[in-house]
Design a protein around this motif. Structure first.
Motif, mmCIF file in Angstrom:
data_model
loop_
_atom_site.group_PDB
_atom_site.id
_atom_site.type_symbol
_atom_site.label_atom_id
_atom_site.label_comp_id
_atom_site.label_asym_id
_atom_site.label_seq_id
_atom_site.Cartn_x
_atom_site.Cartn_y
_atom_site.Cartn_z
ATOM 1 N N UNK A 25 57.571 18.917 93.213
ATOM 2 C CA UNK A 25 56.739 18.920 94.587
ATOM 3 C C UNK A 25 56.460 17.152 94.902
ATOM 4 N N UNK A 26 56.332 16.378 94.026
ATOM 5 C CA UNK A 26 56.331 14.952 94.130
ATOM 6 C C UNK A 26 57.711 14.541 94.717
ATOM 7 N N UNK A 27 58.787 14.900 93.970
ATOM 8 C CA UNK A 27 60.041 14.472 94.647
ATOM 9 C C UNK A 27 60.262 14.894 96.193
ATOM 10 N N UNK A 28 59.921 16.273 96.515
ATOM 11 C CA UNK A 28 60.013 16.810 97.842
ATOM 12 C C UNK A 28 59.135 15.811 98.770
ATOM 13 N N UNK A 29 57.914 15.547 98.183
ATOM 14 C CA UNK A 29 57.222 14.508 99.131
ATOM 15 C C UNK A 29 57.771 13.236 99.424
ATOM 16 N N UNK A 30 58.285 12.495 98.271
ATOM 17 C CA UNK A 30 59.152 11.275 98.606
ATOM 18 C C UNK A 30 60.313 11.334 99.471
ATOM 19 N N UNK A 31 60.964 12.625 99.421
ATOM 20 C CA UNK A 31 62.248 12.545 100.401
ATOM 21 C C UNK A 31 61.726 13.184 101.638
ATOM 22 N N UNK A 32 60.637 13.270 101.950
ATOM 23 C CA UNK A 32 60.142 14.038 103.444
ATOM 24 C C UNK A 32 60.410 15.350 103.560
ATOM 25 N N UNK A 33 60.378 16.208 102.498
ATOM 26 C CA UNK A 33 60.357 17.452 102.714
ATOM 27 C C UNK A 33 59.258 18.138 102.875
ATOM 28 N N UNK A 34 58.322 17.551 102.215
ATOM 29 C CA UNK A 34 56.942 18.158 102.251
ATOM 30 C C UNK A 34 56.068 17.272 102.676
ATOM 31 N N UNK A 35 55.119 17.913 103.629
ATOM 32 C CA UNK A 35 53.858 16.866 104.222
ATOM 33 C C UNK A 35 53.151 16.471 103.116
ATOM 34 N N UNK A 36 52.577 14.988 103.415
ATOM 35 C CA UNK A 36 51.589 14.582 102.215
ATOM 36 C C UNK A 36 50.485 15.480 102.123
ATOM 37 N N UNK A 37 49.756 15.564 101.017
ATOM 38 C CA UNK A 37 48.398 16.117 100.937
ATOM 39 C C UNK A 37 47.415 15.160 101.599
ATOM 40 N N UNK A 38 45.995 16.027 101.655
ATOM 41 C CA UNK A 38 44.905 15.260 102.161
ATOM 42 C C UNK A 38 44.446 14.686 101.169
ATOM 43 N N UNK A 39 44.033 13.477 101.313
ATOM 44 C CA UNK A 39 43.362 12.761 100.177
ATOM 45 C C UNK A 39 41.939 12.805 100.587
ATOM 46 N N UNK A 40 41.276 13.158 99.341
ATOM 47 C CA UNK A 40 39.733 13.465 99.386
ATOM 48 C C UNK A 40 39.128 12.610 97.981
ATOM 49 N N UNK A 41 38.783 11.433 98.417
ATOM 50 C CA UNK A 41 38.232 10.636 97.210
ATOM 51 C C UNK A 41 39.553 10.257 96.459
ATOM 52 N N UNK A 42 39.444 10.622 95.274
ATOM 53 C CA UNK A 42 40.454 10.190 94.270
ATOM 54 C C UNK A 42 41.595 11.585 94.007
ATOM 55 N N UNK A 43 41.111 12.807 94.847
ATOM 56 C CA UNK A 43 42.290 14.072 94.783
ATOM 57 C C UNK A 43 42.995 14.108 95.590
ATOM 58 N N UNK A 63 69.969 30.000 99.275
ATOM 59 C CA UNK A 63 71.266 30.412 100.405
ATOM 60 C C UNK A 63 72.253 29.399 100.219
ATOM 61 N N UNK A 64 71.985 28.430 99.531
ATOM 62 C CA UNK A 64 73.183 27.482 99.278
ATOM 63 C C UNK A 64 72.993 26.098 100.243
ATOM 64 N N UNK A 65 71.976 25.993 100.830
ATOM 65 C CA UNK A 65 71.792 24.611 101.433
ATOM 66 C C UNK A 65 71.616 23.588 100.611
ATOM 67 N N UNK A 66 71.805 22.345 100.889
ATOM 68 C CA UNK A 66 71.601 21.041 100.107
ATOM 69 C C UNK A 66 70.191 20.747 100.505
ATOM 70 N N UNK A 67 69.631 20.051 99.919
ATOM 71 C CA UNK A 67 68.363 19.195 100.153
ATOM 72 C C UNK A 67 68.525 18.364 101.528
ATOM 73 N N UNK A 68 69.630 17.841 101.900
ATOM 74 C CA UNK A 68 69.791 16.966 102.867
ATOM 75 C C UNK A 68 69.876 17.776 104.000
ATOM 76 N N UNK A 69 70.538 18.959 104.106
ATOM 77 C CA UNK A 69 70.562 19.705 105.359
ATOM 78 C C UNK A 69 69.340 20.724 105.461
ATOM 79 N N UNK A 70 68.465 20.825 104.393
ATOM 80 C CA UNK A 70 67.159 21.566 104.524
ATOM 81 C C UNK A 70 66.304 20.584 105.317
ATOM 82 N N UNK A 71 66.402 19.218 104.889
ATOM 83 C CA UNK A 71 65.639 18.324 105.636
ATOM 84 C C UNK A 71 65.780 18.246 107.102
ATOM 85 N N UNK A 72 67.085 18.332 107.402
ATOM 86 C CA UNK A 72 67.302 18.330 109.020
ATOM 87 C C UNK A 72 66.864 19.731 109.452
ATOM 88 N N UNK A 73 67.073 20.864 108.974
ATOM 89 C CA UNK A 73 66.516 21.992 109.410
ATOM 90 C C UNK A 73 64.902 21.872 109.555
#
Length: 316
Positions: A25-43, A63-73
């Motif tokens: 999940x953190x790797x997807x966030x770093x690659x821009x595949x997953x929106x950043x979570x909402x920050x509430x205090x320290x959580x 289905x065989x897509x790469x992470x790069x092609x998934x990001x474009x989609x």
């Protein structure tokens, strides 16, 4: 009317629900595949949008897509272009290309169909070729993706064809069929699907149109191969039969032809004498004449030797 509560997750809960790991999940966030979570205090707080996105990514990876092609989609989707049509097209291409349904077979039934005894080497070869698939947790049972293909192998074996020869033939045939499939895809891509292959994913309408074309064109490759194979089999089987019927008895080994390498200078000299078209005939005639001459010399020599022996005076 009460509002439905909005689901909220910690990253550990999101990982549990989605099947992904916290690290993923953190790797997807770093690659821009997953929106950043909402920050509430320290959580960090995640919602159903994150869960849906993770499931979407997992589906596209399957289905065989790469992470790069998934990001474009996903970026195209976030920009307002729907993914529904694209996923429908992917499902159409990934769907079954035959009406044949997979079956199961036990080791005992498999042995019965192929002579009555188990052949572990042949089974391993069939698994390597994908004719059989080992079912996890069932050592004595196999999945048969194409019962028809297995039936062909059984019929050939019953007709006297050894199992290694059947496997070798399938490997050769598979290579040729894969070449035909590649050419058909190149042909249809060039003349039919090129307009859908722009720098951006197709719109829902374009993807739906392309999926409809896939459905229409999908059976054409097999129909073309079936028709051409039937034509070729009739042509060559008829020629083969006529040739064997007209040739009569099989020639002996002495009558078989063999190739012999000759020096290039010799070939050129013969060509200058008789022309390129008559080289083989000239060499054959010259060789036959030389063989006959040597045979005559041998007969003459044997005759003289016999006469000399007959004229020798008796020993004292």
């Amino acid at each position: 009317m009460t509002e439905q509560a909005v689901a909220e997750y910690r990253i550990e809960d999101l990982a549990h629900r989605s099947g992904a790991t916290v690290r993923t999940i953190r790797a997807y966030q770093d690659r821009g595949l997953l929106p950043r979570p909402e920050r509430r205090g320290r959580a960090n707080v995640y919602g159903d949008t994150h869960l849906a996105r993770l499931r979407q990514i997992a589906d596209l990876l399957d289905r065989g897509y790469t992470l790069a092609s998934i990001k474009e989609l996903l970026e195209a989707w976030d920009a307002g272009r729907g993914l529904g049509g694209v996923l429908g097209l992917v499902a159409e291409v990934d769907g079954p290309w035959t009406d044949e349904e997979a079956d199961r077979i036990s080791r005992a039934d498999l042995a019965a169909r192929f002579g009555g005894s188990e052949d572990e080497a042949a089974i391993a070869d069939a698994v390597a070729l994908g004719i059989l698939e080992q079912i996890p947790g069932h050592e004595d049972e196999f999945l048969v993706p194409s019962p028809q293909e297995l039936a062909v192998a059984a019929e050939l074996h019953a007709s006297g064809v050894p199992l290694p020869a059947i496997s070798a033939h399938l490997r050769e045939l598979r290579g040729q069929i894969e070449h035909i499939a590649t050419r058909f895809l190149e042909f249809t891509t060039e003349h039919v699907f090129a307009r859908y292959l722009g720098p951006l994913p197709p719109t829902d309408a374009e993807a739906a149109e392309a999926a409809s074309l896939v459905r229409r064109l999908r059976p054409l490759a097999q129909q073309s191969v079936d028709a051409e194979l039937a034509r070729a089999m009739k042509l060559f089987a008829t020629r083969h039969l006529h040739r064997h019927l007209s040739e009569g008895p099989v020639t002996s080994h002495a009558e078989e032809s063999h190739s012999v390498a000759l020096p290039a200078d010799t070939i050129r000299a013969v060509q200058s004498l008789v022309g390129a078209k008559s080289v083989a005939e000239f060499i054959a005639a010259a060789t036959e004449r030389e063989v006959r001459a040597r045979a005559l010399d041998t007969l003459t020599s044997n005759h003289h030797n016999s006469a000399s022996v007959g004229q020798m005076p008796p020993t004292a």
